[in-house]
Design an enzyme around this catalytic site. Structure first.
Site, short mmCIF file in Angstrom:
data_model
loop_
_atom_site.label_atom_id
_atom_site.label_comp_id
_atom_site.label_asym_id
_atom_site.label_seq_id
_atom_site.Cartn_x
_atom_site.Cartn_y
_atom_site.Cartn_z
N CYS A 191 9.26 -2.52 2.87
CA CYS A 191 8.19 -3.27 2.19
C CYS A 191 8.73 -4.51 1.47
CB CYS A 191 7.41 -2.37 1.25
SG CYS A 191 8.44 -1.45 0.14
N GLU A 224 1.52 -8.32 6.73
CA GLU A 224 2.86 -7.75 6.67
C GLU A 224 3.31 -7.36 8.09
OE1 GLU A 224 3.21 -3.99 4.57
OE2 GLU A 224 5.20 -4.57 3.90
P1 NAD Z 1 -0.82 3.45 8.27
O1 NAD Z 1 -1.41 2.44 7.38
O2 NAD Z 1 -1.74 4.32 9.07
O3 NAD Z 1 0.11 4.45 7.44
C1 NAD Z 1 0.99 4.05 6.42
C2 NAD Z 1 1.29 5.30 5.62
O4 NAD Z 1 0.11 5.70 4.94
C3 NAD Z 1 1.66 6.50 6.49
O5 NAD Z 1 2.66 7.25 5.83
C4 NAD Z 1 0.38 7.32 6.60
O6 NAD Z 1 0.63 8.69 6.74
C5 NAD Z 1 -0.28 7.02 5.29
N1 NAD Z 1 -1.73 7.06 5.38
C6 NAD Z 1 -2.53 6.42 6.25
N2 NAD Z 1 -3.83 6.67 5.99
C7 NAD Z 1 -3.85 7.52 4.93
C8 NAD Z 1 -4.88 8.13 4.17
N3 NAD Z 1 -6.18 7.92 4.43
N4 NAD Z 1 -4.53 8.92 3.13
C9 NAD Z 1 -3.23 9.13 2.81
N5 NAD Z 1 -2.21 8.57 3.49
C10 NAD Z 1 -2.51 7.76 4.52
O7 NAD Z 1 0.08 2.75 9.29
P2 NAD Z 1 1.48 2.97 9.95
O8 NAD Z 1 1.34 2.60 11.38
O9 NAD Z 1 2.12 4.28 9.66
O10 NAD Z 1 2.28 1.83 9.21
C11 NAD Z 1 1.74 0.54 9.31
C12 NAD Z 1 1.75 -0.22 8.07
O11 NAD Z 1 1.90 0.56 6.90
C13 NAD Z 1 2.92 -1.15 8.05
O12 NAD Z 1 2.58 -2.33 8.71
C14 NAD Z 1 3.16 -1.39 6.61
O13 NAD Z 1 2.35 -2.46 6.19
C15 NAD Z 1 2.65 -0.15 5.94
N6 NAD Z 1 3.74 0.69 5.43
C16 NAD Z 1 4.24 0.35 4.23
C17 NAD Z 1 5.27 1.09 3.71
C18 NAD Z 1 5.87 0.73 2.38
O14 NAD Z 1 7.00 1.08 2.12
N7 NAD Z 1 5.13 0.06 1.49
C19 NAD Z 1 5.79 2.16 4.42
C20 NAD Z 1 5.23 2.49 5.66
C21 NAD Z 1 4.19 1.74 6.15
#
Ligand code: NAD
Length: 481
Positions: A287, A384
């Site tokens: 991030c 991002e």
């Molecule tokens: P995503 O947005 O579906 O998931 C990101 C995280 O959030 C995952 O761990 C997922 O399990 C969790 N999540 C998703 N929907 C949720 C909900 N309704 N309730 C609780 N948890 C939920 O997408 P992804 O494909 O896993 O990752 C894509 C994007 O997520 C990346 O582009 C990045 O922007 C972001 N991300 C950020 C971090 C960080 O360290 N800030 C880490 C991982 C992903």
């Protein structure tokens, strides 16, 4: 270290067990695309066990002295250290990052536990002088907030959990962790370490399943008093609004789009070396990854040439192999997303100097990519990217670069390279960001607060602020009868 990847169960009320409905999800090694195991998949009936256990355990854990809590946490840190090779290997198998990075993360997790073991002993209150001439005492106490629901992602499987639970446990809270479904086994080892160290039954619970189903149930549930989430801004906003509806305390560590500014008086070689290493670390799935590279006209060519050289020299491969510096993306969703960012940038006029496409056709590998002439209309300059993409643009004045740095609604991290104390001070003050690192990469240590502003979230993990996030403030004003 050769190791068999285990199936991961839920940890409910001090017991490793399958979900009651016996459902599970497959785990894929992102370097080989092979199914290597499975993870149990919780439903509401499993969550109820965790909720009741965490509530019961809170009633005793909150009364354990900070001194005793500290001893248990320190023991957990030692267990994590003693198993670091095994845990790191599991992490590389499920997440893809090079083994060296996985080992560093594991050792860092142990350090974080140690740090909060100490910090928990310094959760001081205060005595406020009274307005009465005598006999009135105004005490301020810090108390554990209660049962915590923690939602953590797959990019740093251990680090994301430990910054939450070590602080929560040190404060006297108990927790239900909804771990990352993609990378469950290394997280399970961390939870085991807390359990083996002597955390009371029910104080730590680990679940996996459908994220939205679990978060909706846990956040709304009256037993949960604190919500902490790391992930995308879109999901963070959803969870924060749900938490708001139910008046729950919240920490949100969300997405970033870090500007990396290289000024005309910078040490360009050092900037290239440090920024490229941090751009491609964990394949850019960080991030606080430097994202918008903004380089002064006068050093632009030198910086771009150096950056391309570093990108092309990177050894990309299976994180288990010796000498590999960048592994695959963590899952196929990222591969599709990264391909989309590149094609959109090119359609908007960007020039790809190196990389730009998937590497091979087995495993989710993507070439370290450098692009120039990237329009601010391109998606990568606004969303991002979370991948190994480096868009490098130029600027000609400090005012212009500050405006560009602050253009987006993100504000998690920012980087700057300059040999001028004045420019360093100006940038440090003008950039709207929770963290600014100047002339080095100095973010993410547990001793220091880590958090964002604007759409990057609120609250800090790390530092005394990270402990405070799990405590409430109580005033007791008292006088004799
Ligand atoms: P995503 O947005 O579906 O998931 C990101 C995280 O959030 C995952 O761990 C997922 O399990 C969790 N999540 C998703 N929907 C949720 C909900 N309704 N309730 C609780 N948890 C939920 O997408 P992804 O494909 O896993 O990752 C894509 C994007 O997520 C990346 O582009 C990045 O922007 C972001 N991300 C950020 C971090 C960080 O360290 N800030 C880490 C991982 C992903």
């Amino acid at each position: 270290m050769s190791i068999k990847y285990p199936d991961t169960q839920l940890f409910l009320n001090g017991e490793w067990r399958d979900a009651l409905a016996k459902e599970s999800l497959e785990i894929i090694n992102p370097a080989t695309e092979e199914v290597i195991g499975k993870v149990s998949h919780a439903r509401k009936e499993d969550l109820d066990i965790a909720l009741n256990a965490a509530e019961k355990a809170f009633n005793s854990w909150k009364n354990v002295s900070a001194y005793e809590r500290s001893k248990i946490l320190r023991k957990a840190a030692d267990i994590v250290r003693s198993k670091a090779d095994e845990i790191a290997t599991l992490m590389t198998l499920e997440q893809g990052k090079p083994l060296v990075e996985a080992k560093m993360e594991t050792m860092g997790a142990a350090d974080s536990i140690d740090w909060y073991a100490e910090e928990g002993r310094r959760a001081y209150g205060r005595i406020i002088p009274s307005r009465a001439p005598q006999g009135v005492y105004q005490f301020v106490f810090k108390e554990a907030v209660g049962v915590v629901a923690a939602f953590t992602p797959w990019n740093f499987p251990l680090n994301q959990v430990v910054k939450k639970v070590a602080a929560a446990f040190a404060a006297g809270c108990t927790a239900i962790v909804k771990g990352p479904e993609e990378t469950p086994a290394s997280v399970a080892e961390l939870i085991k370490a807390f359990d083996e160290a002597g955390m009371p039954k029910g104080s730590i619970n680990l679940v996996y399943g459908i994220p939205a189903e679990i978060s909706e149930y846990l956040i709304a549930h009256p037993i949960v008093r604190k919500v902490t989430f790391t992930g995308s801004t879109a999901v963070g906003k959803l969870l924060a609004s749900l938490a708001g509806t139910h008046m729950k305390r919240v920490t949100m560590e969300l997405g970033g789009h870090s500007p990396a500014i290289v000024c005309e008086d910078a040490d360009v070689k050092a900037a290239v070396k440090i920024l490229s290493a941090n751009k491609f670390r964990n394949a850019g799935q960080v991030c606080i990854s430097p994202t918008r590279f903004l380089v002064h006209d006068s050093v632009y060519e030198e910086f771009v040439d150096g950056f391309v050289e570093q990108a092309e020299a990177l050894n990309v491969g299976n994180g288990l192999d010796e000498g590999v510096k960048m592994g695959p993306l963590a899952h196929d969703r990222r591969l599709t997303a990264i391909e989309g960012f590149v094609s959109d940038a090119v359609e908007n006029g960007a020039k790809v100097l190196t990389g730009g496409k998937r590497k091979g056709n087995k495993g989710y590998f993507f070439e370290p990519t450098v692009m120039t002439n990237v329009s601010n209309d391109a998606r990568i300059m606004n969303e991002e990217p979370f991948g190994p993409l480096a868009p490098i643009n130029s600027f000609s004045s400090i005012d212009e670069v500050i405006e560009e740095a602050n253009r987006l609604n993100y504000g998690l991290a920012a980087y700057a390279y300059t040999n001028s104390a004045k420019t360093a001070q100006d940038l440090g003050q003008a950039i709207e960001s929770g963290q600014v690192s100047i002339n080095h990469h100095g973010l993410g240590l547990v001793d220091t607060p880590f958090g964002g502003v604007k759409d990057s979230g609120y609250g800090s993990e790390g530092g005394p602020e990270g402990l405070d996030a799990y405590m409430t403030t109580k005033l007791v004003s008292q006088t004799g009868l």
